[in-house]
Design a protein around this motif. Structure first.
Motif, PDB file in Angstrom:
ATOM      1  N   GLN A  41      -9.529   3.644   2.676  1.00 15.28           N
ATOM      2  CA  GLN A  41      -9.017   2.849   3.960  1.00 15.28           C
ATOM      3  C   GLN A  41      -9.189   1.167   4.278  1.00 15.28           C
ATOM      4  OE1 GLN A  41      -7.837   4.605   6.635  1.00 15.28           O
ATOM      5  NE2 GLN A  41      -8.074   6.044   4.779  1.00 15.28           N
ATOM      6  N   LYS A  42      -9.595   1.012   2.313  1.00 17.19           N
ATOM      7  CA  LYS A  42      -9.267   0.042   2.095  1.00 17.19           C
ATOM      8  C   LYS A  42      -8.268  -1.217   2.291  1.00 17.19           C
ATOM      9  CE  LYS A  42     -14.053  -0.286  -0.624  1.00 17.19           C
ATOM     10  NZ  LYS A  42     -14.177  -0.323  -1.139  1.00 17.19           N
ATOM     11  N   PHE A  43      -6.888   0.230   1.977  1.00 18.29           N
ATOM     12  CA  PHE A  43      -5.354  -0.560   1.713  1.00 18.29           C
ATOM     13  C   PHE A  43      -4.676   0.231   2.291  1.00 18.29           C
ATOM     14  CE2 PHE A  43      -8.584  -0.789  -2.254  1.00 18.29           C
ATOM     15  CZ  PHE A  43      -8.231  -1.542  -2.319  1.00 18.29           C
ATOM     16  N   ALA A  44      -5.104   0.438   3.111  1.00 25.96           N
ATOM     17  CA  ALA A  44      -4.447   1.920   4.709  1.00 25.96           C
ATOM     18  C   ALA A  44      -3.365   1.258   4.856  1.00 25.96           C
ATOM     19  CB  ALA A  44      -5.334   2.169   6.066  1.00 25.96           C
ATOM     20  N   GLY A  45      -2.112   1.897   4.452  1.00 28.16           N
ATOM     21  CA  GLY A  45      -0.692   1.703   4.730  1.00 28.16           C
ATOM     22  C   GLY A  45      -0.048   1.189   3.395  1.00 28.16           C
ATOM     23  N   THR A  46      -0.816   1.122   2.562  1.00 30.47           N
ATOM     24  CA  THR A  46       0.138   0.541   1.061  1.00 30.47           C
ATOM     25  C   THR A  46      -0.081   2.127   0.125  1.00 30.47           C
ATOM     26  OG1 THR A  46      -2.044   0.039   0.062  1.00 30.47           O
ATOM     27  CG2 THR A  46      -0.933  -0.797   1.446  1.00 30.47           C
ATOM     28  N   ARG A  47       0.427   1.935  -0.877  1.00 29.69           N
ATOM     29  CA  ARG A  47       0.546   2.832  -1.894  1.00 29.69           C
ATOM     30  C   ARG A  47      -0.886   3.156  -2.410  1.00 29.69           C
ATOM     31  NH1 ARG A  47       0.583  -0.198  -6.441  1.00 29.69           N
ATOM     32  NH2 ARG A  47       1.547  -2.213  -6.852  1.00 29.69           N
ATOM     33  N   HIS A  48      -1.705   1.908  -2.788  1.00 28.40           N
ATOM     34  CA  HIS A  48      -2.935   1.352  -3.424  1.00 28.40           C
ATOM     35  C   HIS A  48      -3.728   2.636  -2.437  1.00 28.40           C
ATOM     36  CE1 HIS A  48      -2.053  -1.636  -5.344  1.00 28.40           C
ATOM     37  NE2 HIS A  48      -2.047  -2.503  -4.144  1.00 28.40           N
ATOM     38  N   ALA A  49      -3.944   3.511  -1.267  1.00 23.62           N
ATOM     39  CA  ALA A  49      -4.579   4.243  -0.489  1.00 23.62           C
ATOM     40  C   ALA A  49      -4.139   5.694  -1.090  1.00 23.62           C
ATOM     41  CB  ALA A  49      -3.918   4.234   1.145  1.00 23.62           C
ATOM     42  N   GLU A  50      -2.838   6.119  -1.389  1.00 26.18           N
ATOM     43  CA  GLU A  50      -2.737   7.452  -0.959  1.00 26.18           C
ATOM     44  C   GLU A  50      -2.587   7.304  -2.628  1.00 26.18           C
ATOM     45  OE1 GLU A  50      -1.147  10.907  -0.983  1.00 26.18           O
ATOM     46  OE2 GLU A  50      -1.456   9.558   0.339  1.00 26.18           O
ATOM     47  N   GLY A  81     -11.511   1.851  -5.957  1.00 28.37           N
ATOM     48  CA  GLY A  81     -11.651   1.195  -4.276  1.00 28.37           C
ATOM     49  C   GLY A  81     -11.662  -0.014  -4.439  1.00 28.37           C
ATOM     50  N   ARG A  82     -12.915  -0.273  -5.686  1.00 28.80           N
ATOM     51  CA  ARG A  82     -13.668  -1.479  -5.546  1.00 28.80           C
ATOM     52  C   ARG A  82     -12.633  -2.802  -6.649  1.00 28.80           C
ATOM     53  NH1 ARG A  82     -19.198   2.238  -6.972  1.00 28.80           N
ATOM     54  NH2 ARG A  82     -19.069   2.210  -4.652  1.00 28.80           N
ATOM     55  N   ASP A  83     -11.606  -2.554  -7.224  1.00 30.59           N
ATOM     56  CA  ASP A  83     -10.475  -2.938  -8.447  1.00 30.59           C
ATOM     57  C   ASP A  83     -10.569  -3.939  -6.453  1.00 30.59           C
ATOM     58  OD1 ASP A  83      -8.972  -4.168  -9.766  1.00 30.59           O
ATOM     59  OD2 ASP A  83      -7.599  -1.967  -9.734  1.00 30.59           O
ATOM     60  N   ARG A  84     -10.696  -5.287  -7.269  1.00 25.78           N
ATOM     61  CA  ARG A  84     -10.472  -6.300  -6.176  1.00 25.78           C
ATOM     62  C   ARG A  84      -9.255  -6.916  -7.014  1.00 25.78           C
ATOM     63  NH1 ARG A  84     -13.440  -4.329  -3.350  1.00 25.78           N
ATOM     64  NH2 ARG A  84     -11.622  -3.731  -3.015  1.00 25.78           N
ATOM     65  N   SER A  85      -8.066  -5.909  -7.601  1.00 26.18           N
ATOM     66  CA  SER A  85      -6.868  -6.907  -8.203  1.00 26.18           C
ATOM     67  C   SER A  85      -5.921  -6.000  -6.441  1.00 26.18           C
ATOM     68  CB  SER A  85      -6.785  -6.426  -9.779  1.00 26.18           C
ATOM     69  OG  SER A  85      -6.086  -4.735  -9.662  1.00 26.18           O
ATOM     70  N   ARG A  86      -6.277  -5.329  -5.904  1.00 23.40           N
ATOM     71  CA  ARG A  86      -5.625  -4.393  -5.002  1.00 23.40           C
ATOM     72  C   ARG A  86      -6.093  -5.461  -3.924  1.00 23.40           C
ATOM     73  NH1 ARG A  86      -4.702   0.214  -7.670  1.00 23.40           N
ATOM     74  NH2 ARG A  86      -6.059   0.778  -8.887  1.00 23.40           N
ATOM     75  N   PRO A  87      -5.376  -5.738  -2.552  1.00 26.47           N
ATOM     76  CA  PRO A  87      -5.534  -6.316  -1.767  1.00 26.47           C
ATOM     77  C   PRO A  87      -5.629  -5.719  -0.717  1.00 26.47           C
ATOM     78  CG  PRO A  87      -3.256  -5.482  -1.871  1.00 26.47           C
ATOM     79  CD  PRO A  87      -3.738  -4.566  -3.004  1.00 26.47           C
ATOM     80  N   LEU A  88      -7.156  -6.400  -0.763  1.00 24.66           N
ATOM     81  CA  LEU A  88      -8.083  -5.536   0.508  1.00 24.66           C
ATOM     82  C   LEU A  88      -7.910  -5.734   1.815  1.00 24.66           C
ATOM     83  CD1 LEU A  88     -10.536  -4.678   0.543  1.00 24.66           C
ATOM     84  CD2 LEU A  88     -12.559  -6.609   0.758  1.00 24.66           C
TER      85      LEU A  88
END
Length: 162
Positions: A41-50, A65-72
């Motif tokens: 849910q930190k990345f809802a609606g993105t490929r990261h969430a899936e 989920g804790r990887d801060r290179s992903r756009p929170l």
């Protein structure tokens, strides 16, 4: 008496851990654990969430989920408690066995016994917010109210652990 929990393999309270293998359907998807749901849910609606939803283990879901290179998501701090509440509620509504464990704790205080998390657990000093424990206690109160009012849990299919 306070009930302390942490590891998913602890008997009987390991089911309180977000790493426990008690999956559920929520938001039109199957979630292997409440950790998978929360982290995605930190990345809802993105490929990261899936990607997180499909992670092989809850530990891997947490790492992703804790990887801060992903756009929170921008509103994360505002919505994270409600997201945890939704995931925990769905988990316990889905599984009668762990729902019974939670209800059998009566009115005891539930505390996530981790020295590393001062928000979700008790933290190193023991004075952490214990938000996961508080959400579990709130879920217990809601389940008890639903049972008293309806004689069953509303809105969820009942299924045993897989």
């Amino acid at each position: 008496m306070t009930i302390y929990f942490y590891g998913a393999d602890e008997v009987p309270y390991g089911c309180f851990s977000n790493f426990s293998a008690h999956g559920f359907d929520l938001d039109g998807r199957w979630w292997s654990t409440s950790e998978h749901y929360f982290q995605a849910q930190k990345f809802a609606g993105t490929r990261h969430a899936e990607l997180i939803r499909r992670a092989a283990t809850p530990l891997r879901a947490a790492e992703l989920g804790r990887d801060r290179s992903r756009p929170l998501r921008r509103d994360w701090e505002r919505v994270k408690d409600d997201i945890m509440r939704r995931g925990v509620a769905a988990k316990f509504a889905t599984h009668a066995d762990i729902r019974a464990v939670l209800l059998d704790t009566g009115d005891e205080e539930l505390v996530e016994d981790t020295g590393t998390d001062h928000y979700w657990g008790r933290g190193r000093s023991g004075a952490g917010k214990n938000m996961l424990g508080r959400i579990l206690m709130r879920t217990r109160t809601q389940l008890r109210a639903d049972l008293a009012q309806n004689g069953h849990i509303q809105g969820h299919r009942h299924r045993q652990s897989r």
